[in-house]
Design a protein around this motif. Structure first.
Motif, PDB file in Angstrom:
ATOM      1  N   HIS A 160      -4.692   7.567   3.822  1.00 27.41           N
ATOM      2  CA  HIS A 160      -6.140   7.557   4.160  1.00 27.41           C
ATOM      3  C   HIS A 160      -7.123   8.480   3.479  1.00 27.41           C
ATOM      4  N   GLY A 161      -6.610   9.352   2.700  1.00 30.42           N
ATOM      5  CA  GLY A 161      -7.565  10.242   1.874  1.00 30.42           C
ATOM      6  C   GLY A 161      -8.128  11.299   2.410  1.00 30.42           C
ATOM      7  N   TYR A 162      -7.785  11.877   3.722  1.00 32.69           N
ATOM      8  CA  TYR A 162      -8.361  12.840   4.456  1.00 32.69           C
ATOM      9  C   TYR A 162      -7.972  14.084   3.804  1.00 32.69           C
ATOM     10  N   ARG A 163      -8.884  14.879   3.843  1.00 31.65           N
ATOM     11  CA  ARG A 163      -8.834  16.259   3.348  1.00 31.65           C
ATOM     12  C   ARG A 163      -9.204  17.169   4.381  1.00 31.65           C
ATOM     13  N   LYS A 164     -10.012  16.838   5.521  1.00 32.45           N
ATOM     14  CA  LYS A 164     -10.127  17.808   6.676  1.00 32.45           C
ATOM     15  C   LYS A 164      -9.195  17.520   7.929  1.00 32.45           C
ATOM     16  N   ILE A 165      -8.078  18.151   7.734  1.00 26.82           N
ATOM     17  CA  ILE A 165      -7.067  17.952   8.811  1.00 26.82           C
ATOM     18  C   ILE A 165      -6.898  19.112   9.500  1.00 26.82           C
ATOM     19  N   ALA A 166      -6.989  19.051  10.831  1.00 28.60           N
ATOM     20  CA  ALA A 166      -6.593  20.191  11.658  1.00 28.60           C
ATOM     21  C   ALA A 166      -5.379  20.025  12.439  1.00 28.60           C
ATOM     22  N   PHE A 167      -4.682  21.136  12.641  1.00 23.80           N
ATOM     23  CA  PHE A 167      -3.353  21.152  13.361  1.00 23.80           C
ATOM     24  C   PHE A 167      -3.290  21.702  14.758  1.00 23.80           C
ATOM     25  N   VAL A 168      -3.000  21.017  15.659  1.00 28.20           N
ATOM     26  CA  VAL A 168      -2.516  21.876  16.964  1.00 28.20           C
ATOM     27  C   VAL A 168      -1.231  21.987  17.181  1.00 28.20           C
ATOM     28  N   THR A 169      -0.514  23.234  17.269  1.00 25.41           N
ATOM     29  CA  THR A 169       0.847  23.447  17.384  1.00 25.41           C
ATOM     30  C   THR A 169       0.921  23.930  18.763  1.00 25.41           C
ATOM     31  N   ASP A 208       4.533  25.276   9.857  1.00 23.63           N
ATOM     32  CA  ASP A 208       4.912  25.391   8.507  1.00 23.63           C
ATOM     33  C   ASP A 208       4.784  24.392   7.590  1.00 23.63           C
ATOM     34  N   VAL A 209       5.215  23.206   8.259  1.00 28.24           N
ATOM     35  CA  VAL A 209       5.226  21.922   7.551  1.00 28.24           C
ATOM     36  C   VAL A 209       3.804  21.661   7.415  1.00 28.24           C
ATOM     37  N   TYR A 210       2.786  21.924   8.082  1.00 24.08           N
ATOM     38  CA  TYR A 210       1.579  21.435   8.152  1.00 24.08           C
ATOM     39  C   TYR A 210       0.973  22.506   6.956  1.00 24.08           C
ATOM     40  N   LEU A 211       1.261  23.587   6.988  1.00 23.38           N
ATOM     41  CA  LEU A 211       0.716  24.734   5.851  1.00 23.38           C
ATOM     42  C   LEU A 211       1.206  24.398   4.661  1.00 23.38           C
ATOM     43  N   SER A 212       2.709  23.922   4.463  1.00 22.57           N
ATOM     44  CA  SER A 212       3.234  23.526   3.382  1.00 22.57           C
ATOM     45  C   SER A 212       2.750  22.240   2.680  1.00 22.57           C
ATOM     46  N   VAL A 213       2.370  21.261   3.465  1.00 25.42           N
ATOM     47  CA  VAL A 213       1.900  20.081   2.628  1.00 25.42           C
ATOM     48  C   VAL A 213       0.494  20.214   2.502  1.00 25.42           C
ATOM     49  N   MET A 214      -0.327  21.035   3.038  1.00 24.26           N
ATOM     50  CA  MET A 214      -1.797  21.213   2.784  1.00 24.26           C
ATOM     51  C   MET A 214      -1.845  21.883   1.610  1.00 24.26           C
ATOM     52  N   PRO A 254      -7.789  23.168   1.406  1.00 29.08           N
ATOM     53  CA  PRO A 254      -8.094  24.137   1.804  1.00 29.08           C
ATOM     54  C   PRO A 254      -7.817  24.066   3.511  1.00 29.08           C
ATOM     55  N   ILE A 255      -7.513  25.220   4.261  1.00 30.80           N
ATOM     56  CA  ILE A 255      -7.629  25.172   5.810  1.00 30.80           C
ATOM     57  C   ILE A 255      -8.568  26.417   6.121  1.00 30.80           C
ATOM     58  N   GLU A 256      -9.356  25.834   6.744  1.00 30.59           N
ATOM     59  CA  GLU A 256     -10.577  26.810   7.099  1.00 30.59           C
ATOM     60  C   GLU A 256     -10.395  27.475   8.444  1.00 30.59           C
ATOM     61  N   LEU A 284     -13.309  20.796  17.304  1.00 32.95           N
ATOM     62  CA  LEU A 284     -14.308  19.990  17.105  1.00 32.95           C
ATOM     63  C   LEU A 284     -15.665  20.555  16.883  1.00 32.95           C
ATOM     64  N   ASP A 285     -16.072  21.556  17.809  1.00 29.18           N
ATOM     65  CA  ASP A 285     -17.302  22.219  17.737  1.00 29.18           C
ATOM     66  C   ASP A 285     -17.274  22.981  16.461  1.00 29.18           C
ATOM     67  N   SER A 286     -16.197  23.663  16.052  1.00 28.71           N
ATOM     68  CA  SER A 286     -16.216  24.459  14.967  1.00 28.71           C
ATOM     69  C   SER A 286     -16.139  23.670  13.608  1.00 28.71           C
ATOM     70  N   HIS A 287     -15.667  22.464  13.765  1.00 27.99           N
ATOM     71  CA  HIS A 287     -15.644  21.796  12.477  1.00 27.99           C
ATOM     72  C   HIS A 287     -15.965  20.130  12.961  1.00 27.99           C
ATOM     73  N   PRO A 288     -17.177  20.082  13.041  1.00 25.51           N
ATOM     74  CA  PRO A 288     -17.664  18.567  13.232  1.00 25.51           C
ATOM     75  C   PRO A 288     -17.443  17.535  12.357  1.00 25.51           C
ATOM     76  N   ASP A 289     -17.123  17.793  11.181  1.00 29.88           N
ATOM     77  CA  ASP A 289     -16.686  17.107   9.890  1.00 29.88           C
ATOM     78  C   ASP A 289     -15.181  16.686   9.892  1.00 29.88           C
ATOM     79  N   ILE A 290     -14.329  17.070  11.051  1.00 19.17           N
ATOM     80  CA  ILE A 290     -12.970  17.087  10.829  1.00 19.17           C
ATOM     81  C   ILE A 290     -12.743  15.508  10.628  1.00 19.17           C
ATOM     82  N   GLU A 291     -11.717  15.193  10.034  1.00 21.21           N
ATOM     83  CA  GLU A 291     -11.347  13.770   9.803  1.00 21.21           C
ATOM     84  C   GLU A 291     -10.082  13.472  10.586  1.00 21.21           C
ATOM     85  N   ALA A 292      -9.204  14.264  10.847  1.00 18.59           N
ATOM     86  CA  ALA A 292      -8.101  14.125  11.394  1.00 18.59           C
ATOM     87  C   ALA A 292      -7.543  15.244  12.244  1.00 18.59           C
ATOM     88  N   ILE A 293      -6.715  15.146  13.259  1.00 21.40           N
ATOM     89  CA  ILE A 293      -6.008  16.223  13.986  1.00 21.40           C
ATOM     90  C   ILE A 293      -4.813  15.852  14.222  1.00 21.40           C
TER      91      ILE A 293
END
Length: 182
Positions: free
Chosen positions: A31-40, A53-59, A65-67, A88-97
């Motif tokens: 999908h070409g997403y670059r703005k991916i958040a993660f909820v653990t 750890d998987v999220y951090l490793s793949v990113m 970058p992870i903001e 969503l409030d802090s990253h309105p341009d998020i493409e995926a969670i």
């Protein structure tokens, strides 16, 4: 490998890495997403830590970058609305969670609907577990399938072997990406 994870030599565990890596790479490569958040889950939970750890490793592997504020800590329940709202409030341009389980992802559906975001179009949502409710989500949730019931089956099978005096060793149950519409 299991010793590295802190397990004794007789146990049954889920492979958190394979399916979640496939999921993250699906978001990035397909999908070409670059703005991916993660909820653990909670910081003290082993599976939550391993999935993070998987999220951090793949990113890192894809030099994405992870903001601040792109990682949230939930509690593996569906009541993740407020946490998703904060992301969503802090990253309105998020493409995926990407969520560490399906229940928290289902909470994201409510929050996105409340905000008028169309899942699968305006934002991608993924889960982990492939619980039965994921198919009836609208749109159906893309998730990582683990056959959790197999843990119980394997544990009973191993217990019987141990009672018979046999060494069973440990077993890792596989995981894999299930692509749907979210």
């Amino acid at each position: 490998v299991l010793e590295d994870r802190g397990y004794e030599d007789t146990c049954v565990v889920l492979d958190n890495r394979t399916g979640l890596t496939q999921c993250m790479e699906h978001l990035i490569l397909d999908h070409g997403y670059r703005k991916i958040a993660f909820v653990t889950g909670r910081k003290s939970n082993f599976d939550a830590k391993e999935r993070l750890d998987v999220y951090l490793s793949v990113m890192s592997k894809y030099k994405i970058p992870i903001e601040d504020g792109m990682i949230g800590y939930g509690d593996f329940t569906e009541y993740s609305d407020e946490l998703v709202g904060e992301i969503l409030d802090s990253h309105p341009d998020i493409e995926a969670i990407c969520f560490a389980n399906d229940m928290m992802a289902m909470g994201a559906y409510r929050e996105c609907k409340k905000r008028g975001l169309v899942i699968g179009k305006d934002i991608a949502i993924t889960g982990f577990d492939d619980i039965p409710q994921t198919i009836s989500c609208s749109p159906a949730l893309t998730t990582v399938r683990v056959k959790a019931y197999r843990i119980g089956y394997q544990a009973v099978e191993m217990a019987i072997s141990l009672m018979e005096g046999k060494h069973t060793g440990s077993r890792i149950l596989d995981s894999k990406l299930i692509c749907r519409e979210s």
